[in-house]
Motif scaffolding. Structure first.
Motif, PDB file in Angstrom:
ATOM      1  N   THR A   1      49.077  43.244  52.339  1.00 11.47           N
ATOM      2  CA  THR A   1      48.208  44.287  52.899  1.00 11.47           C
ATOM      3  C   THR A   1      47.325  43.763  54.033  1.00 11.47           C
ATOM      4  O   THR A   1      46.770  44.537  54.801  1.00 11.47           O
ATOM      5  CB  THR A   1      47.259  44.852  51.819  1.00 11.47           C
ATOM      6  N   GLY A   2      47.146  42.426  54.080  1.00 14.89           N
ATOM      7  CA  GLY A   2      46.245  41.860  55.084  1.00 14.89           C
ATOM      8  C   GLY A   2      44.853  41.577  54.545  1.00 14.89           C
ATOM      9  O   GLY A   2      43.959  41.179  55.286  1.00 14.89           O
ATOM     10  N   TRP A   3      44.662  41.815  53.248  1.00 14.57           N
ATOM     11  CA  TRP A   3      43.391  41.467  52.593  1.00 14.57           C
ATOM     12  C   TRP A   3      43.692  40.555  51.401  1.00 14.57           C
ATOM     13  O   TRP A   3      44.701  40.765  50.692  1.00 14.57           O
ATOM     14  CB  TRP A   3      42.663  42.730  52.103  1.00 14.57           C
ATOM     15  N   PRO A   4      42.821  39.575  51.163  1.00 16.20           N
ATOM     16  CA  PRO A   4      42.998  38.726  49.979  1.00 16.20           C
ATOM     17  C   PRO A   4      43.067  39.603  48.730  1.00 16.20           C
ATOM     18  O   PRO A   4      42.239  40.496  48.562  1.00 16.20           O
ATOM     19  CB  PRO A   4      41.731  37.854  49.957  1.00 16.20           C
ATOM     20  N   SER A   5      44.071  39.337  47.879  1.00 18.71           N
ATOM     21  CA  SER A   5      44.302  40.223  46.734  1.00 18.71           C
ATOM     22  C   SER A   5      44.414  39.428  45.437  1.00 18.71           C
ATOM     23  O   SER A   5      44.976  38.336  45.421  1.00 18.71           O
ATOM     24  CB  SER A   5      45.574  41.040  46.950  1.00 18.71           C
ATOM     25  N   PHE A   6      43.906  40.026  44.388  1.00 21.56           N
ATOM     26  CA  PHE A   6      43.878  39.379  43.069  1.00 21.56           C
ATOM     27  C   PHE A   6      44.297  40.402  42.019  1.00 21.56           C
ATOM     28  O   PHE A   6      44.073  41.594  42.189  1.00 21.56           O
ATOM     29  CB  PHE A   6      42.455  38.897  42.737  1.00 21.56           C
ATOM     30  N   TRP A   7      44.903  39.909  40.923  1.00 19.57           N
ATOM     31  CA  TRP A   7      45.263  40.853  39.858  1.00 19.57           C
ATOM     32  C   TRP A   7      44.247  40.860  38.723  1.00 19.57           C
ATOM     33  O   TRP A   7      44.374  41.625  37.775  1.00 19.57           O
ATOM     34  CB  TRP A   7      46.692  40.632  39.336  1.00 19.57           C
ATOM     35  N   GLN A   8      43.209  40.032  38.838  1.00 21.13           N
ATOM     36  CA  GLN A   8      42.183  39.999  37.789  1.00 21.13           C
ATOM     37  C   GLN A   8      40.926  39.347  38.352  1.00 21.13           C
ATOM     38  O   GLN A   8      41.024  38.393  39.122  1.00 21.13           O
ATOM     39  CB  GLN A   8      42.696  39.168  36.609  1.00 21.13           C
ATOM     40  N   SER A   9      39.766  39.861  37.914  1.00 21.51           N
ATOM     41  CA  SER A   9      38.510  39.202  38.285  1.00 21.51           C
ATOM     42  C   SER A   9      38.101  38.274  37.146  1.00 21.51           C
ATOM     43  O   SER A   9      38.642  38.347  36.056  1.00 21.51           O
ATOM     44  CB  SER A   9      37.425  40.239  38.532  1.00 21.51           C
ATOM     45  N   LEU A  10      37.139  37.422  37.415  1.00 21.31           N
ATOM     46  CA  LEU A  10      36.582  36.588  36.346  1.00 21.31           C
ATOM     47  C   LEU A  10      35.748  37.477  35.414  1.00 21.31           C
ATOM     48  O   LEU A  10      35.274  38.537  35.827  1.00 21.31           O
ATOM     49  CB  LEU A  10      35.727  35.466  36.938  1.00 21.31           C
TER      50      LEU A  10
END
Ligand SMILES: [Zn+2]
Length: 169
Positions: A104-113
């Protein structure tokens, strides 16, 4: 007479001090702080205070819910192991272990802390989106969608400028 008066004064002082403590414990910020073990009140800064701490670009995203241009963050290509911290207050928000390339062009994560972010629904676009922000300073980070990879199926689409990456040493 003199001593009686001072006794009354001391008593009323004690009572007001107790009431002060009571209202502190009943204060919603304290309740928040107790669950996240973070002192939230310390980060209730005014807009001018935030402006003096942040770059104009970071201020726009963190405090005005702006969105950075896609592919503009160096963190898109960050592949090292480490922790992504809030650029507003330094709270750890994401681990590199949950980062993925969403394209997408943005840093992506599947889970937060755990105990790192809070969400709210925003209606800036016609379709409601789930905005998320740092639980400690309230700084806007991005939006979370339900089209992410396993194991959560979530996609935390984060503005790179709202994060500071600290590689594992
Ligand atoms: Zn923060």
């Amino acid at each position: 007479m003199q001593s009686n008066l001072s006794l009354i004064n001391r008593r009323s002082l004690l009572i007001s001090a107790f009431a002060g403590h009571l209202s502190f414990f009943l204060h919603p910020l304290h309740l928040l702080a107790s669950t996240g073990s973070e002192d939230v009140s310390e980060w209730s800064l005014s807009k001018p205070e935030w402006k003096s701490r942040l770059s104009p670009e970071a201020f726009n995203v963190l405090r005005e819910e702006g969105t950075e241009r896609p592919f503009s963050s160096v963190l898109n290509n960050e592949k090292r192991e480490g922790i992504y911290h809030c650029a507003g207050c330094d709270l750890p928000l994401f681990s590199s272990a949950s980062k993925f390339d969403s394209g997408t062009g943005w840093p992506s994560f599947w889970q937060s802390l755990p105990d790192a972010i809070e969400t709210k629904v925003d209606f800036k676009l016609i379709v409601p989106r789930t905005e998320y922000h740092c639980i400690r300073c309230g700084g806007h980070q991005g939006h979370v969608f339900s089209d992410g990879p396993p194991p959560t199926g979530k996609r935390y689409c984060n503005n790179g400028i709202a994060l500071i990456f600290k590689p594992e040493s």
